[in-house]
Design a protein around this motif. Structure first.
Motif, PDB file in Angstrom:
ATOM      1  N   PRO A 251      16.222  10.635  -5.926  1.00 42.74           N
ATOM      2  CA  PRO A 251      15.636   9.145  -6.615  1.00 42.74           C
ATOM      3  C   PRO A 251      14.277   8.456  -6.552  1.00 42.74           C
ATOM      4  O   PRO A 251      13.621   8.183  -5.179  1.00 42.74           O
ATOM      5  N   LEU A 252      13.674   8.697  -6.939  1.00 44.96           N
ATOM      6  CA  LEU A 252      12.098   7.866  -7.614  1.00 44.96           C
ATOM      7  C   LEU A 252      11.863   7.186  -8.180  1.00 44.96           C
ATOM      8  O   LEU A 252      12.606   6.385  -9.247  1.00 44.96           O
ATOM      9  N   ALA A 253      10.789   6.272  -8.099  1.00 46.93           N
ATOM     10  CA  ALA A 253      10.869   4.983  -8.120  1.00 46.93           C
ATOM     11  C   ALA A 253       9.007   4.233  -9.000  1.00 46.93           C
ATOM     12  O   ALA A 253       8.412   5.174  -8.719  1.00 46.93           O
ATOM     13  N   LEU A 254       8.671   3.127 -10.036  1.00 51.67           N
ATOM     14  CA  LEU A 254       7.981   3.898 -10.737  1.00 51.67           C
ATOM     15  C   LEU A 254       7.087   2.440 -10.029  1.00 51.67           C
ATOM     16  O   LEU A 254       7.865   1.148 -10.289  1.00 51.67           O
ATOM     17  N   HIS A 255       6.095   2.026  -9.260  1.00 53.12           N
ATOM     18  CA  HIS A 255       5.252   0.563  -9.116  1.00 53.12           C
ATOM     19  C   HIS A 255       3.997   0.588  -9.595  1.00 53.12           C
ATOM     20  O   HIS A 255       3.388   2.332  -9.698  1.00 53.12           O
TER      21      HIS A 255
ATOM     22  N   PRO B 148       2.891  -5.376 -14.736  1.00 49.66           N
ATOM     23  CA  PRO B 148       3.397  -5.305 -12.835  1.00 49.66           C
ATOM     24  C   PRO B 148       4.532  -3.891 -13.525  1.00 49.66           C
ATOM     25  O   PRO B 148       5.920  -5.087 -14.191  1.00 49.66           O
ATOM     26  N   ILE B 149       4.629  -3.276 -12.705  1.00 50.95           N
ATOM     27  CA  ILE B 149       5.502  -2.624 -13.477  1.00 50.95           C
ATOM     28  C   ILE B 149       6.656  -1.972 -12.078  1.00 50.95           C
ATOM     29  O   ILE B 149       5.183  -1.257 -11.061  1.00 50.95           O
ATOM     30  N   ARG B 150       7.594  -1.910 -11.976  1.00 45.22           N
ATOM     31  CA  ARG B 150       8.456  -2.117 -10.304  1.00 45.22           C
ATOM     32  C   ARG B 150       9.490  -1.494 -10.785  1.00 45.22           C
ATOM     33  O   ARG B 150      11.221  -2.299 -11.213  1.00 45.22           O
ATOM     34  N   ILE B 151       9.877  -0.216 -11.010  1.00 43.82           N
ATOM     35  CA  ILE B 151      11.138  -0.247 -11.583  1.00 43.82           C
ATOM     36  C   ILE B 151      12.372   1.180 -10.853  1.00 43.82           C
ATOM     37  O   ILE B 151      11.621   2.034 -10.430  1.00 43.82           O
ATOM     38  N   GLY B 152      12.872   0.870  -9.839  1.00 48.82           N
ATOM     39  CA  GLY B 152      14.196   1.878  -9.491  1.00 48.82           C
ATOM     40  C   GLY B 152      13.987   1.177  -7.419  1.00 48.82           C
ATOM     41  O   GLY B 152      15.557   1.524  -7.020  1.00 48.82           O
TER      42      GLY B 152
ATOM     43  N   GLU C 290      -1.833   1.628 -13.833  1.00 44.54           N
ATOM     44  CA  GLU C 290      -2.405   2.850 -12.452  1.00 44.54           C
ATOM     45  C   GLU C 290      -0.458   2.551 -12.322  1.00 44.54           C
ATOM     46  O   GLU C 290      -0.630   1.589 -11.850  1.00 44.54           O
ATOM     47  N   LEU C 291      -0.216   3.866 -12.415  1.00 46.75           N
ATOM     48  CA  LEU C 291       1.631   4.215 -11.921  1.00 46.75           C
ATOM     49  C   LEU C 291       2.255   4.877 -10.959  1.00 46.75           C
ATOM     50  O   LEU C 291       0.996   5.987 -11.024  1.00 46.75           O
ATOM     51  N   GLU C 292       1.906   4.332 -10.297  1.00 55.84           N
ATOM     52  CA  GLU C 292       3.023   5.144  -8.884  1.00 55.84           C
ATOM     53  C   GLU C 292       4.085   6.164  -8.719  1.00 55.84           C
ATOM     54  O   GLU C 292       4.813   4.757  -9.283  1.00 55.84           O
ATOM     55  N   ILE C 293       4.215   6.720  -8.256  1.00 55.24           N
ATOM     56  CA  ILE C 293       5.582   7.568  -8.420  1.00 55.24           C
ATOM     57  C   ILE C 293       6.315   7.835  -6.334  1.00 55.24           C
ATOM     58  O   ILE C 293       5.238   7.997  -6.007  1.00 55.24           O
ATOM     59  N   VAL C 294       7.345   6.406  -5.991  1.00 58.88           N
ATOM     60  CA  VAL C 294       7.342   7.047  -5.198  1.00 58.88           C
ATOM     61  C   VAL C 294       8.723   7.180  -4.669  1.00 58.88           C
ATOM     62  O   VAL C 294       9.899   6.807  -5.289  1.00 58.88           O
ATOM     63  N   PRO C 295       9.247   7.148  -3.772  1.00 58.79           N
ATOM     64  CA  PRO C 295      10.703   7.179  -2.808  1.00 58.79           C
ATOM     65  C   PRO C 295      11.801   5.794  -3.385  1.00 58.79           C
ATOM     66  O   PRO C 295      10.748   4.587  -3.084  1.00 58.79           O
TER      67      PRO C 295
END
Length: 471
Positions: free
Chosen positions: A138-142, A154-158, A245-250
């Motif tokens: 499961p990954l989140a988008l920040h 700002p983006i913070r989903i997940g 600038e979007l980063e995919i993190v756990p």
């Protein structure tokens, strides 16, 4: 030279302090999963402790004096904190330095596409990762999307319980015969790390007067539906990805690990375990002889490059501003301040893992619960790329740690010729200052989920406090 297990030395008061620091640390990990978020956390905490923005101080024209606290931010991705001491700045500073970027997967600038009625974001990984570890999680988008008018979205989903999460798919084992014959570094290739973000198509207009363009758009109906949702929720257009600038993190929060709750399992502990403990120490010290500085910097995982990396002049320029506000503008005093400083280049160390004992040299390995780790040198292939700390400086470090009853150990990063790594130490050593690598031992380093010992987190905090106050 055996080191004691720190758990066996703790009093009830120590345990209270340990849990307090680790609870704060986990909260910071949850709030700061990107370098921008880490800077926001550090800025907020610094302001709560009375730190002022250096830009405001410069604007006011007021000089800095002993006891004053200021911070400076570079592009919202790096932050410097200074606590002015009683001694002249040209006599040097005690510097804690760590990096706040972590291995991850980044979204490309033209990322959104549809393939067989599945919508994806095209990606490019950042830093050293084992790509196969990032599938089926499961990954989140920040991150942020910056519109042409300058508005930052700002983006913070997940991360919330009711948020959707995202995934990178993998091949089912029933059809993976040829895949499983591949080497681990190509089992999952970089171009197959695209993020699955949707599968429901937007309904096409069925009326007789629907124009041809609308009907043609139906072939990308899933992509169209995704953009419709992004427009409704964030008021962004597809071209806004160009300036994003979007980063995919756990996805998910830091958790206690083990039945005894002795460890922490979380994303991004390399190097936020050193960054946040350094920050805690910096915020807690008072009444200093020498000026203290805490550096939380970006881009270490890709070579410390760019305007927000340690190779930039941001740190040096900021020191020049501090000198001007304390002792008067002087290039010579800036050079003296840098050369006379002492630094802990704080970065994580590889914890001894008995499941993979063949790559470790046990006598020179870092162990869980044995305290803050010091590395006289890092590098690889004959210490290449390493800052090799002076013996005289190591003796001073030992004295300061022993005086404050800090548990510590000395280690190397695996067997000779087994691999290697580096930190920002060699960059700072270019100023002529004394620098040594230090940090916390980590299991599963650079994996989506890393593991640390709560005892080592606590000893790192104590050790950083000792360094600032005793050196």
């Amino acid at each position: 030279m055996e080191r004691n297990n720190a758990w066996l030395t703790y009093s009830a008061q120590d345990m209270e302090g340990l849990e307090r620091i680790n609870s704060s640390y986990k909260a910071c990990l949850d709030e700061g999963k990107t370098e921008r978020e880490c800077v926001a956390v550090a800025r907020r905490m610094a302001q709560e402790k009375g730190f002022k923005d250096l830009k405001d101080v410069i604007r006011s024209g007021e000089p800095l004096k002993a006891g004053d606290k200021v911070y400076a931010v570079c592009m919202d991705k790096s932050i410097l904190l200074f606590h002015i001491g009683r001694k002249p700045l040209q006599e040097g500073m005690n510097i804690l330095g760590a990096h706040i970027d972590s291995p991850r997967i980044d979204v490309k600038q033209n990322p959104l596409y549809e393939n067989e009625e599945l919508a994806y974001l095209d990606t490019h990984y950042y830093g050293g990762i084992k790509k196969y570890q990032w599938v089926t999680l499961p990954l989140a988008l920040h991150g942020v999307v910056v519109k042409k008018d300058g508005t930052t979205v700002p983006i913070r989903i997940g991360e919330k319980d009711d948020d959707p999460v995202f995934a990178i798919t993998d091949l089912l084992v029933h059809l993976a015969g040829k895949q499983l014959e591949k080497k681990a570094n190509i089992v999952i290739e970089g171009e197959k790390l695209d993020l699955l973000i949707g599968s429901r198509p937007e309904k096409a207009d069925e009326t007789e007067d629907a124009d041809k363009e609308e009907k043609a758009a139906a072939k990308d109906a899933v992509k169209s539906q995704i953009m419709k949702l992004l427009k409704e929720s964030y008021n962004i257009e597809e071209e806004d990805f160009f300036s994003a600038e979007l980063e995919i993190v756990p996805a998910g929060r830091a958790r206690d690990c083990g039945l005894d709750r002795s460890m922490i399992m979380a994303y991004g502990q390399d190097d936020r375990v050193c960054a946040f403990t350094s920050l805690f120490a910096m915020l807690d010290v008072e009444n200093l002889e020498k000026t203290a500085c805490c550096i939380l910097v970006d881009k270490e995982e890709i070579g410390s490059v760019g305007a927000t990396g340690m190779h930039s002049r941001f740190f040096e320029n900021t020191v020049a501003e501090i000198v001007a506000l304390t002792e008067g503008e002087s290039e010579l005093k800036v050079r003296r301040a840098l050369q006379n400083s002492k630094m802990l280049s704080s970065d994580v160390s590889a914890a001894y893992d008995p499941m993979f004992a063949e790559v470790f040299e046990k006598r020179s390995s870092a162990f869980f619960a044995k305290g803050l780790v010091f590395n006289k040198f890092t590098g690889s292939r004959g210490k290449s790329g390493s800052n090799d700390a002076n013996a005289e400086y190591l003796a001073q470090i030992r004295q300061a740690m022993d005086k404050r009853n800090v548990a510590y150990q000395f280690a190397e990063l695996g067997k000779v010729d087994a691999g290697g790594g580096g930190t920002i130490a060699y960059i700072m050593a270019n100023y002529g200052m004394e620098v040594i690598d230090s940090g916390v031992a980590v299991l599963c380093m650079h994996a989506p989920w890393e593991i640390t010992s709560k005892a080592d987190v606590y000893e790192a905090y104590k050790g950083y406090m000792a360094f600032i106050e005793e050196m």
